[in-house]
Scaffold this active site. Structure first.
Site, PDB file in Angstrom:
ATOM      1  N   TRP A 238      -6.862   8.952   1.968  1.00  0.00           N
ATOM      2  CA  TRP A 238      -7.300   8.216   3.166  1.00  0.00           C
ATOM      3  C   TRP A 238      -8.618   8.772   3.697  1.00  0.00           C
ATOM      4  CZ3 TRP A 238      -2.279   8.921   1.834  1.00  0.00           C
ATOM      5  CH2 TRP A 238      -1.439   7.802   1.857  1.00  0.00           C
ATOM      6  N   CYS A 274      -1.110   2.751   1.818  1.00  0.00           N
ATOM      7  CA  CYS A 274       0.282   2.317   2.063  1.00  0.00           C
ATOM      8  C   CYS A 274       0.678   1.032   1.349  1.00  0.00           C
ATOM      9  CB  CYS A 274       0.560   2.227   3.550  1.00  0.00           C
ATOM     10  SG  CYS A 274      -0.352   0.944   4.423  1.00  0.00           S
ATOM     11  N   HIS A 332       0.724  -0.445   8.878  1.00  0.00           N
ATOM     12  CA  HIS A 332       1.372   0.385   7.865  1.00  0.00           C
ATOM     13  C   HIS A 332       2.355  -0.513   7.118  1.00  0.00           C
ATOM     14  CE1 HIS A 332       3.063   3.566   5.634  1.00  0.00           C
ATOM     15  NE2 HIS A 332       4.193   3.648   6.311  1.00  0.00           N
ATOM     16  N   ASP A 355      10.203   3.884   2.365  1.00  0.00           N
ATOM     17  CA  ASP A 355       8.753   4.046   2.559  1.00  0.00           C
ATOM     18  C   ASP A 355       8.243   5.094   1.583  1.00  0.00           C
ATOM     19  OD1 ASP A 355       6.165   4.306   3.437  1.00  0.00           O
ATOM     20  OD2 ASP A 355       6.675   4.429   5.566  1.00  0.00           O
ATOM     21  N   TYR A 527      -8.287   2.485   7.893  1.00  0.00           N
ATOM     22  CA  TYR A 527      -7.303   1.718   8.675  1.00  0.00           C
ATOM     23  C   TYR A 527      -6.252   2.573   9.380  1.00  0.00           C
ATOM     24  CZ  TYR A 527      -3.590   2.446   5.244  1.00  0.00           C
ATOM     25  OH  TYR A 527      -2.632   3.023   4.449  1.00  0.00           O
TER      26      TYR A 527
END
Length: 694
Positions: A238, A274, A332, A355, A527
């Site tokens: 990220w 994600c 997310h 997740d 993001y």
């Protein structure tokens, strides 16, 4: 009399695959679903006499044993047995037998070896019959993954393409994703993922035995799709800098990722974010027969300390600060998988959150779930698995802190309704968005919603229940009300290559004249809120009469942000507005700049095994050339693998029109996904539905 011998064994591949809903897999072995018989044909050298015993053995995994239920021995009989391994003669035509082989609805899934032993007075003969793959069975009521609704089963098990929602609360957009769970070698790779997990490496026998449970498999996969502990499938990044790998925005689907993982000898594929983790996990779940879907939560909280609050920090100059480990992501993406929760109660059956994005460790590993969606909605954060984290993602209160020049934190404001917005998934049978926020929580602002929040907080922190949510951060003085309010208004369109044009609207809500000091900044961001680069700042003093409203322009030119924008196209604009002796008012807006449109046109009716051209139309909107242009194309049922096409550089304002060819492999409605990247536009996405006839 001669010994009885097996002359031939037919797996009856085509009929069994159709009957077990596995005929879409490009796979050479037989694939069946548990709890449902499959039919085989055995050709003997002579009819079977009464004194002959035929016994089948099926086994899965290393060191298979009957104690672990990974080895099963069962005789050839004429009578059926319920929910157990069995081989039952359906017809006996002299030397030719048709036999139904059945598995229990809770058998471990995976690759089984089948053998048989013929025993008679003359001795024993053993024959290895080969291997086949057993999957979960959402069509069978006895299976923990049973899904009653046929349209839902088609979407959540058999649909091999879909849509993932991305963007922000103010700008929800969608990307196409190729799940491709039936493609070449994908089933083998999915089984390899299980065989490379930490649990399998530590104790293979127990791990394989536990593969009867979708809850167990879902949890293992949520850890294996990320590479953090176990050399799993995808490495997350990220930072905004993706050199040494692929910008996560450039992927069109999971097939290329899974195949690359295998090709690179199971070294992590770089890079994922994600929706890439969720798209890939969705492929694996559907491939193994667990109904699943992809969920997007806008303004998603990442609460690292089970406080049910996320703390965000600013300095007086208007800079957002990366302090503490909490954050609120613009969006997310995670998965829901459908199965019963025998460990809880039937009330919590149905959709379960999994997740695979590595955020927090759970039992020492970056894995998350399964967390029952119904339990989240009811605030039952004491249940397995990872309930407090998932509850906070959609419910946390957001606390704003000001950091003073001497480094102290001062609590500024609390929002109870900003987290967990527009929770979205693709509709069954169509490309529209379905809002499932009400499945995760009562309506924001309702008494019921606060009651659920307090119930959860009391379970996590009994001492906090009497006082309401308090942050983990100390040193905060009480919040003071302010006499002014502010918000950002967007003027005109937001497009890459154009000026970003907003107005800060300030209102004096008091009956007194006010002087306001305003410090503003703009940063390009990823993001999830990671700050990339400051691209603009401004400070001024404003005077407002009683009850007066005024607007102050914010203009950020393309040259100011052009070299710092990530593929997210996001800019965070912040204003810290201070009236003397009052708390600062923090006004913040994340804006997303639109990419230029890219248009796809199918130039003829698509037919199976007939080449057809697709035209791509694109115009460079900039006053400068764009270089290093590449188009990648992927679409299950429309082509084998993917296409990479180098596109010539485009002059300023140039319109481009180029074609590529696809040869559809299957009839039905298929999805073509494309990604166009160049030096000034790292990821322009488009997808198109293609109706293929025979």
């Amino acid at each position: 009399m001669a010994n009885l011998q097996l002359k031939g064994f037919d797996w009856n591949m085509e009929a069994n695959k159709r009957g077990h809903h596995t005929d879409k897999y490009y796979h050479k072995e037989l694939i069946t679903r548990r709890g449902q018989p499959f039919q085989v044909r055995m050709l003997m050298n002579q009819p079977i006499s009464k004194d002959v015993n035929i016994i089948f053995t099926c086994s899965i995994g290393p060191n298979a044993s009957e104690a672990a239920r990974t080895k099963n021995v069962f005789p050839l009989t004429t009578g059926s047995t319920n929910n157990a391994w069995s081989a039952v003669i359906v017809s006996n035509n002299g030397n030719s037998l048709i036999v139904n082989i059945s598995s229990p609805a809770n058998a471990p899934i995976g690759r089984y070896a089948l053998s048989l032993q013929i025993s008679s007075q003359n001795g024993r003969i053993s024959e290895n019959l080969g291997t086949w793959i057993l999957l979960f069975n959402p069509w069978f009521q006895g299976d923990a993954v049973y899904m009653m609704n046929n349209a839902e089963r088609e979407e959540y098990v058999e649909e091999d393409a879909g849509i993932i929602y991305v963007g922000s609360v103010n700008r929800i957009s969608m990307v196409g994703w190729n799940y491709g769970q039936f493609e070449d070698d994908i089933l083998n790779i999915c089984l390899s993922i299980l065989d490379r997990s930490l649990n399998f490496r530590r104790d293979p026998v127990t791990d394989v035995a536990r593969r009867n449970d979708p809850k167990y498999i879902g949890r293992v996969l949520s850890g294996m799709i990320n590479s953090n502990d176990d050399n799993g499938v995808l490495a997350g990044n990220w930072s905004g800098d993706y050199s040494g790998g692929k910008d996560p925005r450039n992927w069109n689907g999971s097939v290329e990722i899974l195949q690359e993982w295998k090709k690179n000898r199971f070294q992590p594929v770089r890079f994922g974010q994600c929706w890439v983790f969720a798209g890939t996990l969705n492929t694996v779940l559907r491939c193994l027969g667990i109904p699943s879907r992809v969920i997007t939560n806008f303004n998603s909280a990442h609460d690292t300390d089970r406080s049910l609050t996320v703390d965000v920090y600013y300095d007086s100059q208007g800079n957002p600060l990366e302090r503490g480990s909490d954050s609120v992501w613009n969006f997310h993406v995670w998965n829901e998988a459908w199965f019963v929760r025998a460990d809880l109660s039937p009330a919590y059956n149905g959709w379960q959150v999994l997740d695979a994005t590595p955020q927090e460790r759970s039992q020492g590993v970056f894995q998350c779930g399964p967390a029952s969606v119904i339990a989240v909605q009811q605030g039952d954060v004491n249940f397995d698995y990872d309930m407090p984290f998932v509850f906070a993602e959609v419910n946390a209160d957001s606390i704003t802190w000001m950091v003073t020049p001497d480094g102290k934190n001062r609590r500024n404001s609390t929002k109870t309704d900003s987290v967990g917005k527009f929770i979205s998934t693709k509709a069954v049978g169509s490309n529209s968005r379905v809002d499932v926020t009400d499945k995760y929580k009562p309506p924001e602002g309702s008494k019921q919603e606060r009651d659920v929040f307090m119930k959860a907080l009391q379970k996590l922190k009994p001492e906090a229940g009497r006082f309401g949510a308090t942050s983990s951060e100390a040193g905060g003085s009480a919040e003071k009300p302010s006499s002014i309010s502010g918000k950002f208004k967007v003027n005109g369109t937001l497009e890459v290559g154009k000026e970003v044009n907003l107005a800060l609207q300030l209102k004096n809500m008091s009956g007194d004249w006010k002087t306001i000091t305003v410090n503003m900044t703009a940063w390009t961001i990823v993001y999830n809120g990671t700050l990339v680069h400051e691209v603009w700042k401004n400070s001024f003093t404003a005077s407002l009469n009683p009850e007066e409203e005024a607007e102050y322009p914010v203009r950020i030119s393309y040259p100011q942000y052009e070299n710092y924008l990530t593929a997210d196209n996001m800019v965070r604009i912040t204003a810290v507005c201070q009236v003397s002796d009052e708390a600062e008012v923090v006004v913040e807006r994340d804006v997303i700049l639109d990419n230029p449109a890219i248009t796809l046109e199918l130039l003829d009716q698509a037919r199976v095994k007939t080449p057809v051209n697709v035209r791509v139309l694109f115009a460079n909107p900039l006053d400068i050339p764009v270089d290093n242009c590449v188009l990648t194309v992927e679409g299950s049922g429309l082509m084998r693998g993917n296409l990479k096409i180098r596109v010539p550089s485009l002059s300023p304002k140039e319109h481009s029109n180029f074609k590529f060819e696809i040869t559809p492999l299957r009839s039905g409605t298929k999805q073509l996904n494309i990604d166009f990247s160049c030096n000034k536009f790292p990821a322009i996405k488009a997808f198109m539905s293609v109706d293929v006839t025979e």
